[in-house]
Structures are given as structure tokens and as C-alpha cells.
Design an enzyme around this catalytic site. Sequence first.
Site, PDB file in Angstrom:
ATOM      1  N   LYS A 199     -14.040  -7.951  -8.419  1.00  0.00           N
ATOM      2  CA  LYS A 199     -13.210  -8.770  -9.311  1.00  0.00           C
ATOM      3  C   LYS A 199     -12.535  -9.889  -8.514  1.00  0.00           C
ATOM      4  CE  LYS A 199      -9.763  -8.360 -12.935  1.00  0.00           C
ATOM      5  NZ  LYS A 199      -8.842  -7.489 -13.664  1.00  0.00           N
ATOM      6  N   GLU A 241       6.185 -33.698  -0.998  1.00  0.00           N
ATOM      7  CA  GLU A 241       4.974 -33.223  -1.654  1.00  0.00           C
ATOM      8  C   GLU A 241       5.349 -32.515  -2.950  1.00  0.00           C
ATOM      9  OE1 GLU A 241       1.360 -33.329   0.249  1.00  0.00           O
ATOM     10  OE2 GLU A 241       2.707 -34.986  -0.172  1.00  0.00           O
ATOM     11  N   HIS A 249       0.815  -1.208   0.000  1.00  0.00           N
ATOM     12  CA  HIS A 249       0.000   0.000   0.000  1.00  0.00           C
ATOM     13  C   HIS A 249       0.849   1.260   0.000  1.00  0.00           C
ATOM     14  CE1 HIS A 249      -4.230  -1.660   0.802  1.00  0.00           C
ATOM     15  NE2 HIS A 249      -3.469  -2.576   0.234  1.00  0.00           N
TER      16      HIS A 249
END
Lengths: 420, 213
Positions: free
Chosen positions: A235, A279, A208
Site C-alpha cells: 500500500k 518560501e 512501534h
Amino acid sequence: MANNIMNWIDERFPLTSFVKHDLTDYPTPRNLSYWWNFGFLAGIVLVLQLITGIFLAMHYKADVAMSFDSIQHIMRDVNYGWLLRYMHATGASAFFFVIFTHMARTLYYGSYRAPRELLWWTGQGLLLLLMATAFMGYLLPWGQMSFWGATVITNLFKATPFIGDQVVIWLRGDYTVGDATLTRFFALHYLMPFVIVGAVVIHLVALHSVKSSNPSGIDLAAKDNIPFHPYFTIKDLYGLGIFLIVYSVFVFFMPNSLMEPANNIPANPMVTPNHIVPEWYFLPFYAILRSVPNMVGGVIAMGLSVMLFAFMPFLDRSRIPGGARYRPFYRLQFYLFLIDMVLLGWVGYVHPTDQTILIGQVATFVYFASFFFVPMISKMEESWLIKRGLPAEVMVLIDSEANEIAKKQLKKNQRNGVQS
Amino acid sequence: MNVFLKVALLCSLSVYAWGSEEKLDKVVVEKDLPSIERGAEALMNSCHSCHSLKYIKYRDLIAFGISKQKVDGWRGEQPLDTPLMAQMSEADAEQAFSTKPPDLSLMTKARDGDENYLYSYLLAYYTTAEGVVSNHIFPTTKMPDPLGMSGSPDAAQHAVIEGQARDIVSFLSWAADPHEAERLQLGKYIIGYLLVLTALFYLVKKQIWARLK
């Protein structure tokens, strides 16, 4: 009445100005594509993981004699326990999928470039925290792959100079992965997500401050920025809907597709599984580890392979905006790198043979070479593009933005001049 | 579709190309109560003397719908909440077969190939030229041929054994994931709900963005 309450709060806490600054008036480039949805999605997945994780922890037992059974208790006896566990296990994969896409977008569009270096580095820190959390969480079901995965990875700390053996024992709390390891991994697996939440706040503060990058790569003037709410809230919600559909297909219809069968066998220190695989999200890095014949070298290569992304702001020396969009060589490099990652993932998955080891070594070389050659290629590409002339649309955009910003500056100066 | 998306899709698809290397027979796992009940019966006859199903209690069988009479016959004097432990003690089994017979609760999820592995394994028994019983899929197995595949059955017997193997696998598939039917059902509703919700989000998004020229 509502106004009075808001005033009362605002005199004591900057609520209205916060909502204005960071939501309703937060300026966001209007040309963001759907690739910019993934940061929001990562936040959502983090919340999903936190919530399902906290509820799982209410039924889970971190004890080598009980943890495997307690998972089955969750899967069979706890009301909707199977849903919590499948959401959490699938959520881990979803998290990495979202984060990798988020990173790929950053790399493709050059979002890591000035002034967003700190934003990129806080993201890099988040990736490391996420990897650590996922790795520790994988031990908790106490299956065969949990146990052997943790054994192999903690063993890598033997590579620490001088005190390697002690570090491994210190990490495990025992000479082998055992009860002490399980309980500390559980404690840390519960703690780390909250550290991640803190790091996400830092990531957002950085965002920001410098604002979102955009596909053009040029900082847009005010006319091309629109408020985050309602345009990007809706959106992001639409993107979330699509994400949740894909996520639910995995959770409800193929929840076992991302789990190793060997992890449905309780951990047994006396029996090593035929081949130990991590994984899927760790496979490329695991392949790099295995490609270096020497263990210390392998560990260094694996560490570097994750950390190298942080150097991109220094490695990329081109000043052409928009990342790969207007840069054919960088674009080619990007896609080659993606293909190389997939290749490494495959090499990490299969049982090693002479052939796959060779492929892995070539792919590892290409991986590091992709970073190594970025400075040269980006510089050469820049001078080539300038000599050849940039695409007209880029020039128009650069000009119009420059005009816009200059006009604004002029107005500001005039206003200041009148006042003073 | 842009190239980035295509590459991402290819990456995710390639995961499925990395299956197991062994050639396994494909089994159609039955989900109906009669098949699963037959499977439970075959398992109680052929497997339960050595193998446990410690995550399944007799009560679970009745709750699923298997006839109470049959379950009572199997459990004898044991309370309904007793797990299906093997009839033979682990120590005896280890002495007889020099290995611990594994618990079967998760067996259809614990091998590469899942149900297909188990089905193929049960049918892979044969008698070698030397007259020794062996197994194509798992040559070092310690388990004696439970269904009689090694006794060179004729076509009719063969079909019966295949049916038994399919029933046992179907039962064990249920035992490994007893909430599967509920999960698939709930999944349909959730996906349906999400499709509607996402379509609405899309329409609202279009409307809101239409405000921008």
C-alpha cells in the site's frame, strides 16, 4: 546454507526477531486510510534529500564569491546537475507538503491522544529540525531572497532579552549576513539531516511501541490488526508511485514555479528586494510574525504558533474516539483552522497594506483562539454527544472491541491459571 | 472526494492566483533553432555591447547548433571557452549609464513575470510629450531604447520590432535554462514509467489485499 548464515547472525544480532517485530509481524490496523501513507512518504523524501544533497555538495562552493556561480555550474555543466538541484529544491517543498499533511491527519483523527503523546512530541521536534534545516539550506544559493531572508530571520533574535544584539552577531559570525554565515549554514545544513535521521529512529521506536492509531480512534483488538508486510508495504509503494508522479511533474515540468525570481539575482547587501517573502511553507508563520506590531511580541507569537501543536494532548479533553470523525464541532474547528492557515499564507505572501495587515491580525487571533477554545469546546462537545447518543456504528465498534479484548484477557487468565 | 482532499487541493491551487500585479504582454517563447539563432544575432547587435552573458560560452552556442561561422564572427580572436562578456567594461558602462548593466544569463527567470516581463519591458519604450524617452514597465530604467520603440514606428516597423523582441526573449530563455528541452523530454519518459509502475503497484495491492476477507 542460507539458514546456517541466518542462525549464525541471529546468535549474535537479533536480525530475524527485528524483522519479525518491526516488519513482517508488525501489527497494523487494517482500516488505515491513505492518509496514513504520509509518514512513509516523509521517510522517502528525507532519503531523497540526503542523496541529492550529498551529490550537490560535491559541486557546491560555500563562499560568497563563488556560491551563486557554483549553482549555475551545477545547473549548466555538471552531468544531470540540473536534475539534482531541481530534485533537491522541489524536494524541500515536497517534504513540507508531506509533513503538513501528516500533521493534519494526526490532528484530524486525534492521533496525538494518549498513549501517543511522546510520538507526537518527537514529531514536533522533527518539524523544528526540518524548519531549521530548510531555512539554512535556503541561504546557500546566495541569491537576493537567500540573503535577505536570512538577514530578516537572524535579526529576529534581537528579541532575546538583554543579550539580543550579541546573539545576532554570534549566529551570523559577523555584523551582517556574510561569508561566515554562509559557511556555518552550509556546515549545519549538511549536519542537520543526519540529526533528523536519528530523530526519525526515535519517532519510529515510539511508533512501534504504541502502534499506529486508526480512523476509528479505538485501539483495535488482534482480529483487526494485520501484518505490516505485505499489506502495508504494497500500500505504501502504491502511494509512493502516486507521490512520485506529482513530484516529477514539478521537477520536470514546473521546477521554477516554487522558486522566487529574485533568487536568480546574486545577493546584494546594498539593494533590498521590493518585498521579502519566505518560501511558501513558512508563509503562515511569517504572517503571524508580521501581524504583531511589536517585534518581541511577533517573535513570541511566531514561536508559539509552531509550538502550540505540542499542547494538543492536554488541550483536547474529549474522550470520544476517532478525532474529528465523530465530533462535529472538532471537525468544524479543524476545517476553520485549515482555512485560517491558507488565509495567513496569503497574507504572508502579499505586499502588506492596511487591509491585509488587518486580515492578518484577525487570522492570527483566530489561529490562537482555535487552540485556546479546544478545552472548552471539546468538553462541551463530549457531554453533548453522550447526551444525544453516539452514532450506532461507534457504539457497536466500541462494544465489539471491548468484548474482543475482554475475551482475550479471560483466555490469558485461564491459561495462566492452568499453568500455575 | 472527501472534503479534506478538496480543501488541500484548493490550498495548492490558490498559489497560482497570487501572480504579479503588473499587466504584461504575453509572449510566445520560441524553442526552435532559427528563432533562437535570430535572437542571438539581435542580442549581439543590440545588447551585447553593454550586457554580459557570463554563464554562456561561445562553445555553448555552437554546441546548441548556432552556425559556427556566425559564432566565429562574434568571438573574433577570443577562444571558444570564453564566456560572453560585455564589450564595454563594467566601469565604462557605469560611468555612461550610472548603473551596472545586469548580466543577462538568468534575466528571463529573475523578474516576476519571467519572459513576459522582459518582452513587455523591451516594447514599453515611448516618447513623452516633453520628448523624453521613458518606459511604461520600468520608468526609472537607465537603459536606452535598444529596439527603437520610442521612435513612433509605423505598423510594419512595429511588427519587426516585436519579432526582434520575441527572438531576443527566446534566446535568453534558452540561455537561462539550456537543459530545458532535455528536461521536458526526460520528464515524459519518467512520468510514463511511473504511471506503469504505479498501475502495477495498484494491481498487486488489490491482489494482496484480496486475501483478507
